[in-house]
Enzyme design. Structure first.
Site, PDB file in Angstrom:
ATOM      1  N   ARG A  57     116.874  81.795   8.365  1.00  0.00           N
ATOM      2  CA  ARG A  57     118.217  82.160   7.926  1.00  0.00           C
ATOM      3  C   ARG A  57     119.015  81.006   7.320  1.00  0.00           C
ATOM      4  NH1 ARG A  57     116.610  85.696  11.364  1.00  0.00           N
ATOM      5  NH2 ARG A  57     115.776  83.834  12.315  1.00  0.00           N
ATOM      6  N   THR A  58     119.014  79.882   8.004  1.00  0.00           N
ATOM      7  CA  THR A  58     119.886  78.789   7.547  1.00  0.00           C
ATOM      8  C   THR A  58     119.443  78.319   6.164  1.00  0.00           C
ATOM      9  OG1 THR A  58     120.231  78.170   9.838  1.00  0.00           O
ATOM     10  CG2 THR A  58     120.846  76.543   8.187  1.00  0.00           C
ATOM     11  N   LYS A  86     103.947  60.327   5.230  1.00  0.00           N
ATOM     12  CA  LYS A  86     103.278  59.040   4.974  1.00  0.00           C
ATOM     13  C   LYS A  86     103.975  57.893   5.690  1.00  0.00           C
ATOM     14  CE  LYS A  86     102.061  60.284   0.198  1.00  0.00           C
ATOM     15  NZ  LYS A  86     102.451  59.956  -1.189  1.00  0.00           N
ATOM     16  N   ARG A 107     118.170  69.628   7.953  1.00  0.00           N
ATOM     17  CA  ARG A 107     117.837  70.044   9.318  1.00  0.00           C
ATOM     18  C   ARG A 107     116.766  69.094   9.812  1.00  0.00           C
ATOM     19  NH1 ARG A 107     116.605  75.969  11.657  1.00  0.00           N
ATOM     20  NH2 ARG A 107     118.879  75.901  11.647  1.00  0.00           N
ATOM     21  N   HIS A 135     125.244  72.432  15.284  1.00  0.00           N
ATOM     22  CA  HIS A 135     124.889  73.299  14.167  1.00  0.00           C
ATOM     23  C   HIS A 135     126.210  73.849  13.604  1.00  0.00           C
ATOM     24  CE1 HIS A 135     122.715  75.916  11.627  1.00  0.00           C
ATOM     25  NE2 HIS A 135     121.903  76.490  12.488  1.00  0.00           N
TER      26      HIS A 135
HETATM   27  C1  NCD Z   1     119.378  78.686  15.487  1.00  0.00           C
HETATM   28  C2  NCD Z   1     118.975  77.238  15.336  1.00  0.00           C
HETATM   29  O1  NCD Z   1     118.138  76.897  14.513  1.00  0.00           O
HETATM   30  O2  NCD Z   1     119.563  76.442  16.075  1.00  0.00           O
HETATM   31  N1  NCD Z   1     118.974  79.478  14.434  1.00  0.00           N
HETATM   32  C3  NCD Z   1     119.782  79.555  13.330  1.00  0.00           C
HETATM   33  O3  NCD Z   1     120.050  78.569  12.672  1.00  0.00           O
HETATM   34  N2  NCD Z   1     120.288  80.750  13.029  1.00  0.00           N
HETATM   35  C4  NCD Z   1     119.065  79.266  16.804  1.00  0.00           C
HETATM   36  C5  NCD Z   1     117.667  79.161  17.366  1.00  0.00           C
HETATM   37  O4  NCD Z   1     116.742  78.620  16.747  1.00  0.00           O
HETATM   38  O5  NCD Z   1     117.502  79.665  18.474  1.00  0.00           O
END
Ligand code: NCD
Length: 309
Positions: A57-58, A86, A107, A135
């Site tokens: 999703r993100t 590497k 991320r 997040h």
């Molecule tokens: C979350 C995350 O990556 O922290 N997912 C997201 O970004 N919607 C929640 C999760 O992974 O449980």
């Protein structure tokens, strides 16, 4: 309020006023996020999307957000295909993002990685999740969802449930809700409680917080139930995960004790903590919540890239 050029690392980088401005801009973005309108706000702009950890999703909603605004994206979603494999340092990878794009979404599996990345880039860096840290963009879409569904952020009692120790979404969200003075109940299996520094910072703001292990009791007076998955990948010992897996589950029986108007949220992905039969309930809003990632990230990108003020 000046958003242009800003990094987005932790939710408390913003004031409540700034958060409300982002949510207002996000509301304006909804028709374009759906594809019902064209908004050419970021032509020629490039977003670097650097995902050192898995995401559905993100990553996709950031990319969709950029494309809906006529911008472009470069990046990777698999560390295997990069020079990090590497042995390249994060600092050097970030320098490349700075050279090839106008902003960077990162991320990373290490807490603090986004803050470090921001040190090496003069362009905006947006934290899309750093280990078990924060997040912030998920929190913005969570707040947007609460406001759209309940009419306001304030005036609700919110239950945050599941893996409160390793779950970064609940860390940022607890912090943000405390900024709005929202009373909360933290419900987790034993050993996965909210880290003490988050509990302390929320309590320091004078917010009413209850900690519990009993989900059925906690939902009785809740307006919002925010469920999360147990973060299996962050357990140092997988046998500890096996002991806890499946211990909290949202099903029809649990919901029979809840207020009629209580909304059920989840950042997704879910594993087994919400029974699929709950999906049919009108106030199970987690798929709407996932859509809201697009307008909220459109708002954020237009603000930090200076296309909106
Ligand atoms: C979350 C995350 O990556 O922290 N997912 C997201 O970004 N919607 C929640 C999760 O992974 O449980």
């Amino acid at each position: 309020m000046d958003f242009k050029g800003r990094d987005v690392i932790a939710i408390h980088d913003f004031s409540t006023k700034e958060i409300m401005r982002i949510l207002d801009v996000a509301r304006e973005m909804v028709p374009a996020a759906r594809g019902d309108e064209t908004l050419l706000l970021l032509p020629g702009k490039v977003m670097a999307s650097f995902f050192f950890e898995t995401s559905t999703r993100t990553r996709l909603s950031f990319e969709a957000a950029m494309k809906r605004l006529d911008g472009k994206t470069v990046g990777f979603s698999d560390i295997q295909s990069t020079s990090a494999k590497k042995g390249e340092t994060l600092a050097d990878t970030v320098r490349m993002a700075e050279a090839y794009s106008d902003c960077m979404v990162i991320r990373h599996y290490n807490e603090g990685a986004a803050r470090l990345a921001a040190k090496f880039s003069s362009k905006p860096v947006i934290n899309a999740g750093d280990g078990a840290g924060q997040h912030p963009t998920q929190t913005l879409l969570d707040l947007f969802t609460i406001r759209e569904e309940m009419g306001d952020i304030k005036g609700n009692r919110v239950v945050l449930a599941g893996d409160l120790k390793y779950g970064r979404t609940v860390h940022s969200l607890a912090y943000a809700l405390s900024m709005f003075g929202v009373p909360m109940c933290f419900v987790s299996p034993p050993t996965l409680e909210m880290p003490s520094e988050f509990v302390a910072s929320v309590k320091d703001r004078g917010v009413d917080v209850v900690e519990s292990h009993n989900l059925a009791e906690a939902v009785e007076d809740a307006d919002v139930l925010y469920m999360t998955r147990i973060q299996k990948e962050r357990f140092p010992d997988s046998s500890e995960y096996e002991k806890i897996a499946g211990s909290h589950r949202v099903n029809m029986e649990l919901l029979s004790g809840a207020k009629k108007g209580m909304i059920i949220m989840h950042p997704l992905p879910r594993v087994d903590e919400i029974d699929p039969e709950v999906d049919e309930r009108q106030n199970a809003v987690y798929f709407k919540q996932a859509f809201n990632g697009v307008p909220v990230r459109m708002a954020l990108l237009s603000l930090v890239l200076g296309a909106k003020g």
